[in-house]
Write a protein that holds these residues in place. Structure first.
Motif, PDB file in Angstrom:
ATOM      1  N   GLU B  33       0.862  -1.358  -0.022  1.00 30.41           N
ATOM      2  CA  GLU B  33       0.001   0.045  -0.016  1.00 30.41           C
ATOM      3  C   GLU B  33       0.926   1.381  -0.151  1.00 30.41           C
ATOM      4  O   GLU B  33       0.640   2.125  -0.691  1.00 30.41           O
ATOM      5  N   HIS B  50     -14.125  10.033   0.257  1.00 30.73           N
ATOM      6  CA  HIS B  50     -15.078   9.371  -0.255  1.00 30.73           C
ATOM      7  C   HIS B  50     -14.618   8.574  -1.498  1.00 30.73           C
ATOM      8  O   HIS B  50     -15.469   7.640  -2.190  1.00 30.73           O
ATOM      9  N   TYR B  52     -11.301   7.803  -4.810  1.00 32.99           N
ATOM     10  CA  TYR B  52     -10.194   8.506  -5.617  1.00 32.99           C
ATOM     11  C   TYR B  52     -10.144  10.141  -5.885  1.00 32.99           C
ATOM     12  O   TYR B  52     -11.093  10.518  -6.340  1.00 32.99           O
TER      13      TYR B  52
ATOM     14  N   ASN C  15     -11.074   2.180   2.333  1.00 33.14           N
ATOM     15  CA  ASN C  15     -11.409   2.535   1.053  1.00 33.14           C
ATOM     16  C   ASN C  15     -11.151   1.104   0.102  1.00 33.14           C
ATOM     17  O   ASN C  15     -10.117   0.807   0.187  1.00 33.14           O
ATOM     18  N   ALA C  16     -12.158   0.856  -0.753  1.00 28.51           N
ATOM     19  CA  ALA C  16     -12.248  -0.059  -1.707  1.00 28.51           C
ATOM     20  C   ALA C  16     -10.833   0.203  -2.490  1.00 28.51           C
ATOM     21  O   ALA C  16     -11.040   1.397  -3.296  1.00 28.51           O
ATOM     22  N   LEU C  17      -9.945  -0.815  -2.940  1.00 34.97           N
ATOM     23  CA  LEU C  17      -8.844  -0.576  -3.661  1.00 34.97           C
ATOM     24  C   LEU C  17      -9.147  -0.113  -5.200  1.00 34.97           C
ATOM     25  O   LEU C  17      -8.877   0.773  -5.815  1.00 34.97           O
ATOM     26  N   TRP C  18     -10.107  -0.845  -5.568  1.00 33.67           N
ATOM     27  CA  TRP C  18     -10.661  -0.854  -7.012  1.00 33.67           C
ATOM     28  C   TRP C  18     -11.404   0.394  -7.315  1.00 33.67           C
ATOM     29  O   TRP C  18     -11.309   1.166  -8.433  1.00 33.67           O
ATOM     30  N   THR C  19     -12.397   0.891  -6.427  1.00 34.56           N
ATOM     31  CA  THR C  19     -13.278   1.865  -6.680  1.00 34.56           C
ATOM     32  C   THR C  19     -12.725   3.192  -5.920  1.00 34.56           C
ATOM     33  O   THR C  19     -13.380   4.344  -6.300  1.00 34.56           O
ATOM     34  N   GLY C  20     -12.295   2.990  -4.784  1.00 32.13           N
ATOM     35  CA  GLY C  20     -12.033   4.297  -3.787  1.00 32.13           C
ATOM     36  C   GLY C  20     -12.995   4.413  -2.924  1.00 32.13           C
ATOM     37  O   GLY C  20     -12.921   5.131  -1.959  1.00 32.13           O
ATOM     38  N   GLN C  21     -14.139   3.823  -3.097  1.00 29.21           N
ATOM     39  CA  GLN C  21     -15.510   4.034  -2.245  1.00 29.21           C
ATOM     40  C   GLN C  21     -14.956   3.738  -0.800  1.00 29.21           C
ATOM     41  O   GLN C  21     -14.241   2.671  -0.318  1.00 29.21           O
ATOM     42  N   ALA C  22     -15.591   4.588   0.051  1.00 28.70           N
ATOM     43  CA  ALA C  22     -15.554   4.463   1.637  1.00 28.70           C
ATOM     44  C   ALA C  22     -16.319   2.928   1.983  1.00 28.70           C
ATOM     45  O   ALA C  22     -17.525   3.066   1.632  1.00 28.70           O
ATOM     46  N   ASN C  58      -6.723  -6.009   3.613  1.00 31.96           N
ATOM     47  CA  ASN C  58      -5.521  -4.976   2.714  1.00 31.96           C
ATOM     48  C   ASN C  58      -4.340  -5.697   2.232  1.00 31.96           C
ATOM     49  O   ASN C  58      -4.071  -5.505   1.108  1.00 31.96           O
ATOM     50  N   ALA C  61      -5.044  -6.840  -1.050  1.00 33.82           N
ATOM     51  CA  ALA C  61      -5.326  -6.027  -2.103  1.00 33.82           C
ATOM     52  C   ALA C  61      -6.529  -5.632  -2.495  1.00 33.82           C
ATOM     53  O   ALA C  61      -6.918  -5.274  -3.553  1.00 33.82           O
ATOM     54  N   VAL C  63      -8.645  -3.618  -0.092  1.00 34.84           N
ATOM     55  CA  VAL C  63      -8.928  -2.105   0.418  1.00 34.84           C
ATOM     56  C   VAL C  63      -7.577  -1.475   0.872  1.00 34.84           C
ATOM     57  O   VAL C  63      -6.565  -2.119   1.026  1.00 34.84           O
ATOM     58  N   GLU C  64      -7.653  -0.214   0.845  1.00 37.63           N
ATOM     59  CA  GLU C  64      -6.497   0.851   1.409  1.00 37.63           C
ATOM     60  C   GLU C  64      -7.073   1.523   2.692  1.00 37.63           C
ATOM     61  O   GLU C  64      -8.264   1.571   2.670  1.00 37.63           O
ATOM     62  N   LEU C  65      -6.197   2.075   3.126  1.00 40.34           N
ATOM     63  CA  LEU C  65      -6.567   3.307   4.284  1.00 40.34           C
ATOM     64  C   LEU C  65      -7.117   2.494   5.242  1.00 40.34           C
ATOM     65  O   LEU C  65      -8.274   3.247   5.863  1.00 40.34           O
ATOM     66  N   VAL C  66      -6.847   1.473   5.880  1.00 40.68           N
ATOM     67  CA  VAL C  66      -7.565   0.793   7.045  1.00 40.68           C
ATOM     68  C   VAL C  66      -7.543   1.670   8.305  1.00 40.68           C
ATOM     69  O   VAL C  66      -6.359   1.834   8.619  1.00 40.68           O
ATOM     70  N   GLY C 100     -22.232  11.491  -2.898  1.00 44.04           N
ATOM     71  CA  GLY C 100     -22.037  10.463  -2.058  1.00 44.04           C
ATOM     72  C   GLY C 100     -23.154   9.602  -1.725  1.00 44.04           C
ATOM     73  O   GLY C 100     -24.446   9.815  -2.099  1.00 44.04           O
TER      74      GLY C 100
END
Lengths: 173, 551, 109
Positions: B33, B50, B52, C15-22, C58, C61, C63-66, C100
């Motif tokens: 990451e 919210h 990227y 945040n989901a890695l692929w979409t970035g969604q919270a 995480n 791969a 999610v990010e920002l756990v 949102g």
């Protein structure tokens, strides 16, 4: 450990070097890497050996401090402590451009494929990688780029040279 | 406008393929990451609250209609129908998915655009005077220099993993519209009687936690040597900049800790070493770039236009917009039209896809196909015939883009703040909206005159609050959003850092506090004195008294 | 983002890695875009346990920002984040109610 020549895209011909702690006894044979402190303290015995001795330095080493040893060692290994610490790029550049070092510069430590092309263009000639897959990633990346704006420190032309159909001239002349 | 040749185009395409590859390596677990974060940032991709965020580079703030239409297309296709112009002349999208990112980058490449180096610890997008090529008083167009630096800094082998981000601005007029003294390097073009054209070089300015008005490191560098000088500064910084603490890693801290003289000596030594072998090709290249920034073929017009004069007399709203938002052009019969992205009560810098298309159409039909983004988060049509101004204004007005508030109290700079940003401590946009509404309701912006209010939602100071005549900094105090007030900053040629007035205010209190400060100014000012002049004459005392009472 | 120490009454977000969604971690270790579906920790140990599941995700791969987020039970008995930042992540920008997660609710109203 895997090795890769950044120009030839193979590591088969590259010698492995063993990293020696400052107080570790020297092996009977095989190439070794020693710190600047150890080389300075034990230069006579170390350089009298019949195996290759390389100098292992961190990215923040000063090129001028290495100058006395550049024609005596088999290679310079620059250790990247962290992938985001770019001091090693400037050290490599200075070894080539300021000190005129023509030998092998090998990068070690926390390297990622995204460094590959930057390393080569800064004057690094080979890398040491822990993961065989990383070697593939390095090769893929090196093949990906064919053009660059900046001076390459080797014979490969820059975009400015290609664009204006000539090699660079010295500003001062 | 600069057009990519095959070489520029190839670099951008190769970088996109490289980014695709990095995404693959992250998905397959070969990049951690932390590693991927730095790599995606180098390609303009952030991860915010919210979603990227993609920050697209607008080099030196210059756009043409084709590019602006593309930005609109991206907003509609991959985002939520709008974009946000930033304080560094870039545009960012707040909602794209990672999976779409390579496609978006391909779309950008098709119109000679990219998102390379809009984030990360490297040389960022080079900014310049938004009135370049149009300003009456400019020495030369600063954009060819900025383009030369863009190319030199793009995928630089040695300077892509610097201690921290590095921002360069170029200005070529006596009036500083690029905030050169608040940049890591600020280049101010000047003429030297002996050595010809060159730059005075400011190094180590910046905002953030430790704001500095940058000192001039060298009074004159000939233009032929500028890349060599930049190389000397960057190498010194890459080697010696602090890497132990991100808050102390900018070059301003290095210059401050070493002292300007010691740092300068180091740079001079490296500069002297490099000069004898320095390359002459950048000078040749500069001539090529310059030939692409040729001034548009302006019509030969009388400076006055009868229809335009008539419209000024008959339409008060138009006349007001002209008085506030339109500034003189170097070519007779032409004007520079500023498009405010600060509607009363709106979100500073936000623009809808439809509005982008409209601005693009106007540029194409009556603006010599040029558009500029400003560091104040507005747009500019730099070359408009006076006789076309009324048409332009009518079209803008219909689209909600004709707010007449350039450099006025409601022309507020604000970072995205806690509504979007992962670093923010407090919201910025609602404060900007409330202050803007307050001034709109009171209808006294003309009376107040020039007043620059700038709001940041955290100490990183993306909203440039240090440089605001009135600056606002959002902080988090035990879960509550609080706002500190600073007064007397300036980001222009008379650069200064605002001083904190005292204890902070809550969300409602900060709007009242700004009102109080303005009332105090109006009560104390001498004829024709701007807010900043009054503040500099009187100092903070009367303002503090009005805000907090006598201690 | 200041990291919280594991404690009771927290949920895990990322945040989901692929979409970035919270996204918010549910009790069965999957991710939901609705914080009301999230697991509310009962103790520091429970938070640590949930955090381990999130970190494993995480590492895969996904999610990010756990991170941990302070939360409380709403009137309907569902968890909801309490701090400003997480509250805004759960809903969307306060200055654009049409964007949102809050947008769906706004349309339903």
């Amino acid at each position: 450990m895997e090795r890769l020549d950044l120009r030839k895209l193979t590591g088969a011909h590259l010698k492995p070097y063993r990293q020696m702690d400052d107080d570790a006894p020297m092996p009977e044979e095989g190439a070794v890497l020693v710190s600047l402190e150890r080389l300075t303290a034990e230069s006579e015995t170390l350089l009298a050996h019949n195996y290759p001795v390389g100098l292992l330095v961190p990215g923040q080493a000063k090129a001028a401090d290495l100058a006395p040893w550049l024609d005596k060692v088999a290679l310079i290994a620059i250790r990247f402590e962290k992938f985001s610490d770019g001091r090693g790029f400037s050290l490599a550049h200075r070894l080539r451009d300021e000190q005129g070092f023509g030998g092998e510069i090998r990068a070690t430590g926390h390297l990622i494929a995204d460094h590959a092309e930057f390393l080569l263009r800064s004057g690094v000639t080979s890398v040491e990688l822990s993961d065989p897959l990383a070697v593939d990633h390095f090769i893929k990346r090196l093949k990906l780029y064919s053009l660059w704006y900046q001076d390459t420190l080797d014979a490969r032309p820059t975009i400015l040279e290609l664009r204006h159909g000539r090699t660079r001239k010295r500003l001062a002349s | 406008m600069y057009r990519y040749d095959d070489y520029d185009q190839t670099i951008v395409r190769q970088r996109i393929n490289d980014f695709r590859d990095a995404v693959e390596r992250r998905l397959s677990g070969h990049l951690s990451e932390e590693e991927f974060k730095l790599i995606r940032q180098m390609n303009g991709v952030y991860l915010q609250l919210h979603a990227y965020m993609l920050r697209v580079a607008v080099p030196y703030g210059s756009l043409d209609s084709r590019q602006m239409h593309k930005l609109a297309h991206i907003a509609r296709t991959y985002d939520k129908g709008y974009g946000h112009f930033t304080t560094r002349q870039n545009i960012q999208y707040n909602w794209p998915a990672l999976r779409d990112m390579p496609d978006i980058l391909e779309e950008l490449a098709a119109v000679d655009m990219h998102a390379i180096q809009t984030s990360g610890n490297l040389i960022r997008n080079v900014t310049a005077d938004p009135y370049a090529g149009a300003a009456a008083e400019e020495l030369a167009d600063p954009r060819p220099y900025a383009e030369l630096i863009r190319q030199w800094s793009t995928l630089h082998p040695e300077f892509s993993f610097l201690p921290r981000k590095f921002k360069i601005a170029v200005n070529a007029s006596a009036t500083d519209r690029a905030a050169v003294k608040f940049h890591d390097i600020g280049l101010q073009l000047k003429n030297d009687p002996q050595q010809g054209r060159g730059f005075s070089v400011v190094v180590g300015g910046g905002m953030g936690r430790t704001p500095f008005v940058g000192p001039i490191l060298r009074d004159f560098v000939p233009e032929a040597q500028i890349l060599t000088y930049l190389e000397a500064v960057l190498r010194s910084y890459n080697e010696l900049g602090r890497r132990d603490n991100a808050f102390k890693a900018r070059i301003k801290i290095l210059v401050h800790e070493l002292g300007k003289e010691a740092f300068s000596e180091m740079v001079e030594q490296e500069f002297a070493r490099l000069l004898p072998t320095a390359d002459d090709l950048p000078t040749v290249e500069l001539a090529r770039i310059r030939s692409q920034f040729i001034t548009p073929t302006f019509d030969q017009l009388p400076d006055q236009d009868a229809d335009y004069e008539q419209a000024l007399k008959t339409d008060d709203a138009f006349a007001h917009w002209v008085a506030v938002n339109v500034v003189p052009h170097k070519q007779p019969g032409y004007a520079i039209a500023n498009i405010s992205l600060k509607p009363y009560g709106g979100i500073p810098g936000d623009i809808s896809a439809d509005q982008m298309d409209l601005v693009a159409d106007l540029a194409q039909t009556v603006g010599h196909d040029e558009i500029r983004a400003t560091h104040a988060q507005n747009l500019v049509l730099p070359h408009v015939r006076k006789r076309d101004l009324y048409t332009v204004w009518q079209a803008l007005d219909k689209a909600g883009l004709a707010t007449a508030n350039l450099d006025r109290a409601s022309d507020i700079i604000a970072c995205p703040g806690l509504d979007y940003c992962v670093l923010a401590n407090a919201r910025s946009i609602p404060i900007a909206q409330e202050i803007s509404k307050r001034f709109a309701a009171k209808g006294r912006e003309d009376l107040i005159g020039e007043l620059k209010i700038k709001i940041s939602g955290c100490i990183n100071a993306c909203g440039h609050h240090h440089a605001g005549h009135i600056g606002i900094l959002g902080v988090d105090r035990k879960g509550e959003e609080m706002y500190q007030l600073t007064l007397g900053g300036s980001g222009a040629e008379d650069a200064s850092i605002g001083q904190i007035t005292g204890r902070g205010f809550d969300e409602a209190g900060i709007v009242d506090a700004v009102d109080t400060v303005v009332d105090t100014y109006l009560g104390q000012r001498k004829t024709d004195e701007t807010f900043l002049e009054t503040y500099r004459r009187l100092g903070p005392a009367p303002f503090k008294e009005a805000l907090y009472g006598t201690a | 983002m200041a990291d919280l120490k594991p404690a009771a009454s927290q949920l895990i977000s990322a945040n989901a890695l692929w979409t970035g969604q919270a996204v918010f971690l549910t009790r069965d270790g999957t991710w939901s875009t609705d914080p009301a579906q999230a697991a509310l920790s009962t103790s520091a140990e429970d938070s640590l346990h949930l955090l381990e599941m999130a970190k494993a995700s995480n590492a895969r791969a996904e999610v990010e920002l756990v991170h941990l987020a302070a939360a409380t039970l709403r009137e309907d008995g569902r968890p909801w984040p309490t701090r400003n930042r997480e509250y805004i992540r759960a809903l969307g920008p306060t200055v654009r109610r049409d964007l949102g997660y809050q947008a769906a609710t706004a349309r339903a109203d």
